[in-house]
Write a protein that holds these residues in place. Structure first.
Motif, PDB file in Angstrom:
ATOM      1  N   GLU A  53      44.838 -23.480 -21.718  1.00 28.87           N
ATOM      2  CA  GLU A  53      45.095 -22.048 -21.284  1.00 28.87           C
ATOM      3  C   GLU A  53      44.131 -21.140 -22.535  1.00 28.87           C
ATOM      4  OE1 GLU A  53      49.308 -21.679 -22.228  1.00 28.87           O
ATOM      5  OE2 GLU A  53      49.731 -22.969 -20.665  1.00 28.87           O
ATOM      6  N   LYS A  54      44.481 -21.557 -23.537  1.00 30.92           N
ATOM      7  CA  LYS A  54      43.853 -20.566 -24.569  1.00 30.92           C
ATOM      8  C   LYS A  54      41.941 -20.618 -24.476  1.00 30.92           C
ATOM      9  CE  LYS A  54      45.715 -19.790 -28.622  1.00 30.92           C
ATOM     10  NZ  LYS A  54      46.443 -19.899 -29.939  1.00 30.92           N
ATOM     11  N   LEU A 100      37.106 -18.241 -22.490  1.00 29.19           N
ATOM     12  CA  LEU A 100      35.970 -18.554 -21.615  1.00 29.19           C
ATOM     13  C   LEU A 100      35.790 -17.375 -20.555  1.00 29.19           C
ATOM     14  CD1 LEU A 100      35.430 -22.243 -21.481  1.00 29.19           C
ATOM     15  CD2 LEU A 100      34.170 -20.699 -22.632  1.00 29.19           C
ATOM     16  N   ALA A 101      36.855 -17.096 -19.661  1.00 29.64           N
ATOM     17  CA  ALA A 101      37.048 -16.226 -18.494  1.00 29.64           C
ATOM     18  C   ALA A 101      36.540 -14.930 -19.257  1.00 29.64           C
ATOM     19  CB  ALA A 101      38.396 -16.144 -17.767  1.00 29.64           C
ATOM     20  N   ALA A 102      37.110 -14.505 -20.036  1.00 30.77           N
ATOM     21  CA  ALA A 102      36.824 -13.105 -20.738  1.00 30.77           C
ATOM     22  C   ALA A 102      35.326 -12.993 -21.071  1.00 30.77           C
ATOM     23  CB  ALA A 102      37.744 -12.739 -21.847  1.00 30.77           C
ATOM     24  N   GLY A 103      34.751 -13.842 -21.767  1.00 33.02           N
ATOM     25  CA  GLY A 103      33.292 -13.850 -21.990  1.00 33.02           C
ATOM     26  C   GLY A 103      32.418 -13.871 -20.710  1.00 33.02           C
ATOM     27  N   VAL A 104      32.910 -14.764 -19.840  1.00 29.22           N
ATOM     28  CA  VAL A 104      31.916 -14.903 -18.512  1.00 29.22           C
ATOM     29  C   VAL A 104      32.163 -13.386 -17.754  1.00 29.22           C
ATOM     30  CG1 VAL A 104      31.780 -15.692 -16.269  1.00 29.22           C
ATOM     31  CG2 VAL A 104      32.029 -17.126 -18.333  1.00 29.22           C
ATOM     32  N   LYS A 105      33.251 -12.950 -17.763  1.00 32.13           N
ATOM     33  CA  LYS A 105      33.562 -11.589 -17.034  1.00 32.13           C
ATOM     34  C   LYS A 105      32.636 -10.673 -17.767  1.00 32.13           C
ATOM     35  CE  LYS A 105      37.125  -8.641 -15.435  1.00 32.13           C
ATOM     36  NZ  LYS A 105      38.837  -8.287 -15.281  1.00 32.13           N
ATOM     37  N   LYS A 109      22.778 -16.050 -16.743  1.00 28.20           N
ATOM     38  CA  LYS A 109      22.130 -16.777 -17.908  1.00 28.20           C
ATOM     39  C   LYS A 109      22.917 -16.242 -19.070  1.00 28.20           C
ATOM     40  CE  LYS A 109      17.726 -16.761 -20.669  1.00 28.20           C
ATOM     41  NZ  LYS A 109      16.436 -16.400 -20.710  1.00 28.20           N
ATOM     42  N   GLU A 110      23.282 -15.050 -19.210  1.00 30.77           N
ATOM     43  CA  GLU A 110      23.914 -14.501 -20.370  1.00 30.77           C
ATOM     44  C   GLU A 110      25.473 -15.184 -20.308  1.00 30.77           C
ATOM     45  OE1 GLU A 110      26.350 -10.299 -21.287  1.00 30.77           O
ATOM     46  OE2 GLU A 110      24.094 -10.146 -20.704  1.00 30.77           O
ATOM     47  N   ALA A 111      26.296 -15.455 -19.253  1.00 31.17           N
ATOM     48  CA  ALA A 111      27.403 -16.140 -18.894  1.00 31.17           C
ATOM     49  C   ALA A 111      27.341 -17.548 -19.555  1.00 31.17           C
ATOM     50  CB  ALA A 111      27.889 -16.283 -17.549  1.00 31.17           C
ATOM     51  N   LEU A 112      26.151 -18.170 -19.011  1.00 25.84           N
ATOM     52  CA  LEU A 112      26.133 -19.625 -19.586  1.00 25.84           C
ATOM     53  C   LEU A 112      25.753 -19.629 -21.074  1.00 25.84           C
ATOM     54  CD1 LEU A 112      24.127 -21.631 -16.890  1.00 25.84           C
ATOM     55  CD2 LEU A 112      26.409 -22.086 -17.522  1.00 25.84           C
ATOM     56  N   LEU A 113      25.164 -18.710 -21.564  1.00 25.15           N
ATOM     57  CA  LEU A 113      24.503 -18.700 -23.115  1.00 25.15           C
ATOM     58  C   LEU A 113      25.947 -18.572 -23.736  1.00 25.15           C
ATOM     59  CD1 LEU A 113      21.348 -16.586 -23.547  1.00 25.15           C
ATOM     60  CD2 LEU A 113      21.958 -19.020 -24.035  1.00 25.15           C
ATOM     61  N   PHE A 114      27.017 -17.600 -23.237  1.00 22.41           N
ATOM     62  CA  PHE A 114      28.274 -17.369 -23.878  1.00 22.41           C
ATOM     63  C   PHE A 114      28.936 -18.567 -23.849  1.00 22.41           C
ATOM     64  CE2 PHE A 114      32.601 -17.035 -23.304  1.00 22.41           C
ATOM     65  CZ  PHE A 114      33.019 -16.246 -24.479  1.00 22.41           C
ATOM     66  N   ILE A 115      28.922 -19.601 -22.938  1.00 24.12           N
ATOM     67  CA  ILE A 115      29.793 -20.756 -22.736  1.00 24.12           C
ATOM     68  C   ILE A 115      29.197 -21.758 -23.874  1.00 24.12           C
ATOM     69  CG2 ILE A 115      30.339 -22.857 -21.512  1.00 24.12           C
ATOM     70  CD1 ILE A 115      30.780 -20.642 -18.988  1.00 24.12           C
ATOM     71  N   PHE A 116      27.902 -21.716 -23.829  1.00 20.38           N
ATOM     72  CA  PHE A 116      27.257 -22.785 -24.615  1.00 20.38           C
ATOM     73  C   PHE A 116      27.554 -22.297 -26.236  1.00 20.38           C
ATOM     74  CE2 PHE A 116      23.948 -24.359 -21.477  1.00 20.38           C
ATOM     75  CZ  PHE A 116      24.631 -25.410 -21.118  1.00 20.38           C
ATOM     76  N   ASN A 117      27.323 -21.120 -26.326  1.00 21.93           N
ATOM     77  CA  ASN A 117      27.740 -20.322 -27.977  1.00 21.93           C
ATOM     78  C   ASN A 117      28.875 -20.801 -28.428  1.00 21.93           C
ATOM     79  OD1 ASN A 117      24.792 -20.001 -28.344  1.00 21.93           O
ATOM     80  ND2 ASN A 117      25.016 -17.817 -27.569  1.00 21.93           N
ATOM     81  N   PHE A 118      29.984 -20.507 -27.737  1.00 15.71           N
ATOM     82  CA  PHE A 118      31.478 -20.509 -27.601  1.00 15.71           C
ATOM     83  C   PHE A 118      31.563 -22.038 -28.038  1.00 15.71           C
ATOM     84  CE2 PHE A 118      35.654 -21.340 -26.335  1.00 15.71           C
ATOM     85  CZ  PHE A 118      36.377 -20.337 -26.736  1.00 15.71           C
TER      86      PHE A 118
END
Length: 192
Positions: A64-65, A70-75, A81-90
Motif C-alpha cells: 500500500e505504501k 509510486l502513483a504520486a510520483g508517476v502522476k 521517461k520522467e515517470a520511469l526515471l522516478f520509479i527507477f530512482n525511487f
C-alpha cells in the motif's frame, strides 16, 4: 467490557514491516517483534494473529505504501521517461530512513518457493507493477518517446525484470552509480 487498544495499529504494523524488511521472516522472532513493536505479546496475537499472519499484513502494508508513493510520483511526471526515471530512482535511492531493497522482493527470494500465501501476494503485486509499467510504456509510445518496435506487454515484462534486479542489488554493496547506469541504459533501450 472490552478494553480499547492502547496503540495505533498502523504505527505498530509499520514497525513490524520494517523489522521483517531488515531481517527477513526467518530471522525475526516473536520476541523481536514484541520488543520492536512496543506492544505486549497478547496484544500482538489478539490484533494481528500469529507471526505468519502478521508477516502477510506487513507485506500488504508495504505494498500500500509503495504503491501510493509510486502513483504520486508517476502522476507528477510530465513525460513517460520522467515517470520511469522516478520509479527507477525511487527503487535505487529508496526513501529516507528506510531499509535498502524491497520487502516484497526479499519475501519472494526467501519464502515464495515454500509459502503459497507469500507467493500469491508477490505474484499479484508483480502483475500490478507490470501493468503500471505497461501504461507508462504505452504513454511513451503514443508520445513518440519510446520505440514502438516492441509490444508494450513484452517491454513491461523486461522493464519489470530490471526493476526487480535493481531492488535486489540495492541490498548489496554495489555502487548506486552503477545501478543508475543500468536504469538509464534500460530507458535508452526503450527510446530505440
Amino acid at each position: 467490557m472490552a478494553r480499547s487498544k492502547e496503540f495505533d495499529e498502523n504505527a505498530v504494523l509499520d514497525k513490524a514491516m520494517r523489522l521483517f524488511w531488515e531481517q527477513g521472516y526467518e530471522k525475526t522472532s516473536m520476541t523481536d517483534l514484541v520488543e520492536f513493536m512496543g506492544i505486549h505479546r497478547r496484544s500482538l496475537y489478539d490484533t494481528f494473529g500469529d507471526k505468519h499472519t502478521l508477516y502477510l499484513k506487513a507485506m500488504d502494508r508495504f505494498n500500500e505504501k509503495i504503491n501510493a508513493a509510486l502513483a504520486a510520483g508517476v502522476k507528477r511526471s510530465k513525460t513517460a521517461k520522467e515517470a520511469l526515471l522516478f520509479i527507477f530512482n525511487f527503487m535505487i535511492d529508496g526513501q529516507a530512513d528506510s531499509p535498502p531493497g524491497c520487502l516484497m522482493v526479499n519475501s519472494a527470494v526467501e519464502l515464495a518457493a515454500r509459502d503459497a500465501d507469500v507467493d500469491l501476494k508477490f505474484t499479484k503485486m508483480f502483475t500490478v507493477a507490470e501493468q503500471q509499467l505497461k501504461e507508462i510504456i504505452l504513454w511513451g509510445q503514443r508520445d513518440g518517446e519510446f520505440s514502438s518496435d516492441y509490444d508494450a506487454d513484452e517491454l513491461a515484462e523486461y522493464v519489470h525484470n530490471v526493476w526487480v534486479g535493481l531492488r535486489v542489488m540495492t541490498r548489496t554493496s554495489v555502487a548506486k552509480e552503477k545501478l543508475h547506469r543500468i536504469a538509464n541504459t534500460s530507458i535508452k533501450f526503450l527510446e530505440g
